[in-house]
Enzyme design. Structure first.
Site, PDB file in Angstrom:
ATOM      1  N   ASP A 259     -82.073  24.851  97.535  1.00  0.00           N
ATOM      2  CA  ASP A 259     -82.961  25.448  96.545  1.00  0.00           C
ATOM      3  C   ASP A 259     -83.588  26.732  97.075  1.00  0.00           C
ATOM      4  O   ASP A 259     -84.102  26.777  98.200  1.00  0.00           O
ATOM      5  CB  ASP A 259     -84.061  24.437  96.196  1.00  0.00           C
ATOM      6  CG  ASP A 259     -85.080  24.990  95.228  1.00  0.00           C
ATOM      7  OD1 ASP A 259     -84.721  25.224  94.059  1.00  0.00           O
ATOM      8  OD2 ASP A 259     -86.242  25.201  95.648  1.00  0.00           O
ATOM      9  N   GLU A 292     -78.899  28.578  95.973  1.00  0.00           N
ATOM     10  CA  GLU A 292     -79.627  29.308  94.940  1.00  0.00           C
ATOM     11  C   GLU A 292     -80.328  30.439  95.672  1.00  0.00           C
ATOM     12  O   GLU A 292     -81.096  30.198  96.604  1.00  0.00           O
ATOM     13  CB  GLU A 292     -80.655  28.427  94.237  1.00  0.00           C
ATOM     14  CG  GLU A 292     -81.438  29.216  93.172  1.00  0.00           C
ATOM     15  CD  GLU A 292     -82.681  28.489  92.680  1.00  0.00           C
ATOM     16  OE1 GLU A 292     -83.097  28.772  91.542  1.00  0.00           O
ATOM     17  OE2 GLU A 292     -83.246  27.675  93.429  1.00  0.00           O
TER      18      GLU A 292
END
Length: 599
Positions: A259, A292
């Site tokens: 993330d 990401e």
């Protein structure tokens, strides 16, 4: 790079045999640490070099324990493998070898075969309830499920990005063995399993590291969540790298999605993590590493990571499908079709291009294969970060959404679906937590203030209508269900497109390269790729309400799919119809060499 020495210990509780467990805690700011067991048993831990405390105790699996810091505070193990109850309950000793795998020889799937289905375990009812969904997803054509973060968080409702115990699977979803059984069952159906991990911050409730291990954080750099994690320290690096290896080796996850690595700010740590994973999860076993990364660092994708979520592709598609240009969509308000064309032909739209804030963003990505980019029409962020969590099924022209779905599932990029997409679900996916007291108030107000930049919520009174993240009904409203009118037809479309992808694209994705994308008009383009077998894949797409001129594919091309049913007939007349998509396979036209010869 900080080196690992003999004085470095694995974090947490590690069973040595059926009766003995070794406990290690990195607590450089503590004077003394005790291991607190049941029945008021307290065992002083031995101080070791570099801020470590350690003890070996007669503690079989299932033992409940806490750490006592300086006789002032009792804390859970930050590397707890399981909690009894919530984050403030006792940690549990877990034997990682106890589960008996039914499919121990599963080696995973090659990355180019990935068709990813992102889901939230809590919304679907826990590990066992997700397991019940697996046969349906496999039959649909899904090849991998991605679980939103599972790290133990406060309460029973949370997206997972407020986790504070990264090694402990959320107890309200089930036991560690329930999670392993879910993964085991997926493997039996040929499904890979990806876990979303959060290595850029800890949640705001239940994190005690500031009391006894301030070195986890650095005040010289801040993130949206406060002081950044200090990956310059060996113990901190190992805490997260060992966590990644735990998920891959002990739980047999097939991949990790990291993330928001732009908030990590340490590419060297990311490279070391990838190196350690590649070394310890060696071929023939497959281990996927996905980023990401708002910074669009193509350099990280050349050697170390398999792919990145392509937010640029999503944002361009979202503007074309909805017309929304508020907040971060403002960077795609101008020439969204051209930006989508750049994504399809080169990967990222922003490859050093200047954003609305005047900053250059991204690195050149045209040299990377199409499968380096994960494309999606929506995901947890892009739905849940809306004030009311609306899905595209409630926002977009239905025909345009279907045409975009054809692009998603039949382009050489790796497709990602969000739970409910295939059901034409119209239920929202809202942002939810289960905080209490002052923190609950702060989260509620912070959530509403996030939308001050959106024109619809410039008035503070309008922001009051935004659902309270802590209300149970916010969570309950987020469960997807098949639309009674469109659900069955939409599932049939997904099933057919994924069947075509499996038969005609997947075997030839290795070696695929982009041949370019031509803008035909507002919302309309023609994108072409050379597949690994030499065939040309062509997608003619029109997301707009007006027809545009376009030449038909060569007569030798095979029409793989058309939407709507008469799209090819119209294209034969030189017209690409509104809200249409046409996919064809043909022979790549020869490219002239510099000397005029063809190759």
């Amino acid at each position: 790079m900080p080196t690992r020495t003999l004085e470095t210990w694995h974090h947490g509780a590690v069973p040595l045999d059926a009766e003995r467990t070794r406990f290690a805690l990195w607590a450089p700011d503590a004077q003394h640490v005790s291991l607190e067991l049941e029945n008021a048993v307290s065992l002083p831990m031995l101080p070791r070099a570099n801020g470590w405390f350690m003890i070996v105790g007669r503690c079989p699996p299932g033992t409940r324990y806490r750490f006592n810091i300086d006789d002032e505070i009792h804390v859970p193990d930050p590397a707890s493998r399981a909690q009894e109850g919530d984050i403030d309950g006792p940690s549990l000793v877990v034997d990682p070898r106890a589960y008996r795998w039914r499919h121990p020889h599963w080696q995973g799937r090659p990355w180019h075969e990935a068709v990813i289905y992102e889901l939230h375990v809590g919304v679907l009812g826990g590990y066992r309830a997700v397991e019940e969904q697996l046969p349906r997803l496999a039959e649909l054509g899904i090849t991998a499920i991605e679980l939103m973060p599972l790290a133990e968080f406060p309460g029973e409702r949370n997206w997972g990005y407020d986790g504070v115990l990264p090694y402990a699977p959320e107890a309200s979803y089930g036991s560690p063995d329930d999670l392993k059984r879910l993964i085991d069952s997926a493997h039996g159906l040929g499904l890979a399993v990806i876990l979303d991990v959060v290595y850029n911050h800890f949640g705001p409730d239940g994190n005690y590291l500031h009391r006894y291990a301030k070195g986890f954080f650095t005040e010289d750099r801040h993130t949206p969540w406060g002081a950044a994690i200090d990956f310059r320290r060996r113990a901190v690096r190992d805490f997260f790298i060992d966590n990644a290896l735990m998920w891959l080796l002990e739980y047999r996850f097939d991949g990790l999605r990291l993330d928001a690595v732009h908030a990590i700010g340490d590419p060297d740590f990311l490279r070391e993590l990838a190196h350690r994973v590649r070394r310890q999860v060696a071929p023939p076993r497959q281990a996927w590493l996905i980023l990401e990364n708002e910074d669009n660092q193509a350099s990280l994708l050349q050697e170390h990571f398999d792919a990145q979520w392509n937010d640029d592709g999503h944002n361009a598609l979202h503007v074309l499908l909805t017309g929304e240009t508020d907040a971060y969509y403002a960077d795609f308000a101008q020439q969204p079709t051209e930006k989508l064309a750049r994504c399809l032909s080169q990967g990222f739209a922003y490859q050093g291009h200047v954003t609305r804030h005047g900053n250059a963003r991204g690195e050149p990505s045209g040299h990377l294969p199409p499968s380096t980019f994960v494309l999606f029409l929506q995901n947890h962020d892009q739905i849940g970060n809306r004030a009311f969590g609306e899905r595209l099924a409630s926002l977009a022209e239905p025909r345009a959404l279907r045409a975009a779905t054809v692009l998603l599932l039949l382009s050489p990029m790796i497709p990602l679906l969000f739970m409910g997409d295939e059901l034409a679900a119209t239920q929202p996916f809202l942002y939810f937590t289960s905080h209490h007291g002052e923190l609950a108030d702060a989260v509620r107000e912070g959530r509403r203030n996030e939308f001050a930049d959106f024109s619809a919520f410039a008035d503070p009174h309008e922001r009051e209508r935004i659902p309270d993240p802590n209300a149970p009904e916010t969570f309950l409203a987020s469960r997807p269900q098949a639309d009674p009118a469109e659900g069955e037809q939409t599932q049939a479309l997904y099933r057919r497109l994924l069947q075509l992808r499996s038969e005609h694209l997947v075997p030839h994705l290795p070696g695929a390269t982009a041949l370019g994308a031509e803008v035909l008009g507002e919302g309309a383009l023609c994108a072409r790729w050379r597949l690994g077998n030499g065939q040309e894949l062509r997608i003619d797409l029109n997301l707009g309400a007006r027809q545009v001129e376009q030449q038909q594919p060569p007569s030798t091309a095979q029409i793989l799919f058309e939407y709507p049913a008469q799209a090819f007939e119209l294209l034969r007349q030189g017209t690409l119809a509104p809200y249409s998509a046409l996919v064809s396979l043909g022979t790549v036209a020869p490219t002239p060499d510099l000397d005029g010869e063809h190759r």
